[in-house]
Design an enzyme around this catalytic site. Structure first.
Site, short mmCIF file in Angstrom:
data_model
loop_
_atom_site.label_atom_id
_atom_site.label_comp_id
_atom_site.label_asym_id
_atom_site.label_seq_id
_atom_site.Cartn_x
_atom_site.Cartn_y
_atom_site.Cartn_z
N ARG A 298 0.89 -1.29 0.01
CA ARG A 298 0.07 0.03 -0.08
C ARG A 298 0.89 1.39 0.07
O ARG A 298 0.67 2.36 -0.65
CB ARG A 298 -1.03 -0.01 1.43
CG ARG A 298 -2.14 -0.95 1.04
CD ARG A 298 -2.86 -1.10 2.47
NE ARG A 298 -4.19 -2.14 1.99
CZ ARG A 298 -4.65 -2.81 2.84
NH1 ARG A 298 -4.59 -2.53 4.38
NH2 ARG A 298 -5.78 -3.68 2.57
N TYR A 442 -6.19 -1.08 -6.61
CA TYR A 442 -5.61 -2.23 -6.19
C TYR A 442 -4.97 -2.03 -4.90
O TYR A 442 -4.73 -0.83 -4.32
CB TYR A 442 -4.83 -3.09 -7.35
CG TYR A 442 -3.35 -2.32 -7.67
CD1 TYR A 442 -3.00 -1.07 -7.12
CD2 TYR A 442 -2.70 -2.85 -8.65
CE1 TYR A 442 -1.64 -0.47 -7.83
CE2 TYR A 442 -1.61 -2.53 -9.35
CZ TYR A 442 -0.94 -1.10 -8.82
OH TYR A 442 -0.09 -0.76 -9.45
N GLU A 443 -4.71 -3.20 -4.08
CA GLU A 443 -4.14 -3.09 -2.94
C GLU A 443 -5.01 -2.68 -1.80
O GLU A 443 -4.64 -1.86 -0.86
CB GLU A 443 -2.60 -2.39 -2.62
CG GLU A 443 -1.69 -3.16 -3.59
CD GLU A 443 -1.51 -4.61 -3.55
OE1 GLU A 443 -1.90 -5.04 -2.36
OE2 GLU A 443 -1.08 -5.09 -4.45
N GLY A 444 -6.24 -2.63 -2.00
CA GLY A 444 -7.16 -2.07 -1.25
C GLY A 444 -7.75 -0.56 -1.71
O GLY A 444 -7.26 0.15 -1.58
#
Length: 599
Positions: A298, A442-444
């Protein structure tokens, strides 16, 4: 089309003049991380970024990855570039020396991630994922797995992935179906499908190490029943005193996605069919181990937002200086030419300054968080390590979401500077817009980051994480607030900080009574926090620049530009914080009152 030029001067300003990164050399294990060493590393990395990676950016986008019969080929030039990347030791810059790495601070790696992502966003994804896999295995795997995989990931001969998402679950990982069945030899057999797996299959390395979330037969439901496994593409075998790729494992790529951007990065559907894997960490505790990789990812994604904005800004700045259109409203700036360069026009300047203020402020914020990761990892005082860990945890969703939201906005503004020429491929700026858009997802997804900030971080340990940011910022405003020469900068920042504090109390009060109130305010709160955090960075940079300016010699223009950009940020960008405060203070009613069938 203008190429990428590494902003080394600004990077050094943040590292040495703002953060005092030379103090890292006093931490255990970092004795070699002197300013001279760090600068030498950055200079060599800049050559690689500018001369090897950047020239492949457009061709990689146009060619993309090719999938055929389970095999993925990266674009022309990528294999050769990766070989040079490996040979230079760039895959192991922050890896431990005992694994063949250079053992440099994580902060240095932050700078390199920005640099490489600016030069070639898609290429940088491959080694970035390997670094995440290295960190997760180093912190959570048993020693036998570490001996096999860490040296291979550090030297870049093997690469890594993280396999979380499945067709039926993205954010809600408690819904995963992939199964892991114990085998008699202590390994496991994994079966399932994972989608959207970055670098899941490619031709850059001799082996690919997948970190896979799966369920054991006795697993409880939800995220409490998830375990983490290391599943290599080729099973490791011992040969000639080292580990090499052996027999093919039961892992295959079933296809790649055709995407809006990052086309040179393979995004794969991966099938695990009775694949051999080994447990990482404890059974049913996989999310804890995977969060090591996810949190690092992140922060890396936040750097991608900064990196794309920097690359787009460089193109827009050069174009604005060269493109002749119209006359300055004050009179001809270049009477000998048929028109003036568009940089004379206020709206073009507004776009460029908005990007510049974001990029330089975001760089300071991201590197500041990276500095605290090193304190968390190496400081001899446990209290200092805990404080640094708290701050990094608090700032991770902000760096990820705010820098990618504003990074996307910045690339759009850069394209606007080009006008119609920005909408076509020849200038190269539209690729930055397409590439960076994924970073908000992406990545949350960024909405999830906002929920993490409000739902987890604000109340954690009775607000202890928040105090790691609020208290030093309040002390800074107190220390410098009485200086009349700084009043124009600090007065608006103090007001915005007051709104952030007020919003924090408001969310705490409403959220305790109604969780939907906190969720409704979350995204605006994160944006408010981000604007204030960048404002603090700009105030700190302005203080440094003002101190250096009287004896700047040939660099007066650099420090003067810092001061002027700080004023622009406070006057023209920070006011956005007020709008976000007003929106979150309005409550949830206007969001939640409309029936679903009325949309």
């Amino acid at each position: 089309m203008h190429g990428y030029s590494t902003p080394l001067r600004d990077m050094r300003f943040v590292l040495h003049e703002l953060l005092g990164a030379e103090r890292l050399s006093g931490l255990p294990g970092y004795a070699d991380a002197t300013p001279e060493t760090i600068d030498a590393v950055l200079e060599e990395a800049a050559k690689l970024a500018e001369n090897v990676l950047a020239p492949l950016n457009r061709s990689g986008d146009e060619e993309g990855c090719v999938y055929e019969n389970g095999v993925v080929r990266t674009p022309r030039g990528f294999k050769e570039a990766y070989a040079r990347f490996r040979e230079g030791g760039w895959t192991g810059v922050s890896a431990a020396p005992e694994h063949g790495g250079q053992g440099l601070p994580k902060l240095v790696n932050f700078v390199l991630e920005e640099m490489f992502s600016s030069a070639n966003f898609a290429f940088a994804i491959y080694p970035g994922l390997s670094q995440g896999a290295y960190n997760a295995i180093q912190l959570h795997a048993e020693e036998g797995l570490q001996r096999i995989y860490l040296p291979k990931l550090a030297d870049g001969s093997w690469s890594g992935t993280m396999c979380l998402t499945e067709p039926q679950c993205g954010t809600d990982l408690g819904l995963i179906h992939t199964r892991a069945v114990p085998a008699e030899d202590g390994s496991y057999r994994l079966t399932g499908t994972k989608i959207f797996i970055s670098a899941g299959e490619h031709d850059l390395t001799s082996n690919i190490v997948h970190l896979v979330l799966a369920r054991l037969p006795d697993a409880p439901t939800g995220t409490r029943g998830i375990s983490l496994f290391v599943v290599p593409k080729f099973l490791p075998v011992r040969r000639n005193g080292g580990w090499e790729a052996g027999a093919r494992n039961g892992v295959r790529c079933a296809g790649i996605e055709h995407k809006m951007g990052i086309k040179a990065s393979s995004t794969c559907t991966m099938q695990f069919e009775d694949a051999v894997g080994w447990l990482v960490g404890e059974p049913h505790k996989g999310m804890r181990a995977m969060f090591t990789m996810m949190n690092g990812a992140r922060l890396a994604v936040g750097l991608q937002g900064l990196a794309a904005a920097e690359a787009a800004y460089q193109k827009a700045r050069a174009y604005a200086r060269e493109r002749l259109q119209g006359r300055s409203l004050k009179g001809a700036a270049m009477p000998g030419e048929p028109a003036d360069p568009i940089i004379v026009h206020p709206d073009v300047r507004r776009n460029l300054l908005t990007i510049k203020a974001f990029v330089e402020g975001a760089r300071a914020l991201a590197y500041w968080v990276g500095y605290h990761l090193d304190l968390q990892a190496r400081h001899p005082d446990p209290a200092e390590r805990a404080a640094a860990d708290d701050l990094a945890a608090l700032m991770t969703p902000i760096v990820k979401a705010f820098l990618t939201d504003q990074g996307f906005t910045a690339t759009n503004l850069a394209m606007q500077v080009f006008g119609g020429h920005g909408y076509i491929r020849e200038t190269g700026v539209e690729q930055h817009v397409r590439d960076v858009r994924i970073a908000q997802i992406y990545e949350g997804a960024n909405g999830i980051q906002a929920l993490d900030l409000v739902g987890r971080k604000l109340g954690q340990n009775t607000g202890r994480l928040l105090r790691r940011f609020f208290h030093p910022m309040a002390a800074f405003l107190e220390e410098h607030g009485k200086d009349p020469t700084l009043a124009e900068l600090l007065a608006p920042l103090a007001r915005a900080f007051g709104r952030l504090q007020q919003a924090t109390v408001l969310i705490a009060q409403k959220g305790l009574k109604d969780p939907e109130e906190a969720a409704a305010a979350a995204s605006d709160y994160l944006q408010l926090f981000g604007y204030v955090a960048l404002g603090w960075m700009w105030a700190r940079m302005a203080v440094v620049a003002r101190e250096k300016l009287p004896r700047a010699n040939g660099e007066a223009s650099f420090y003067d530009a810092k001061l002027q950009t700080a004023h622009f940020y406070m006057q023209r960008t920070l006011p956005h914080a007020t709008a976000h405060f007003a929106a979150l203070a309005a409550g949830k009613d206007s969001l939640m009152v409309l029936p679903a069938d009325a949309f």
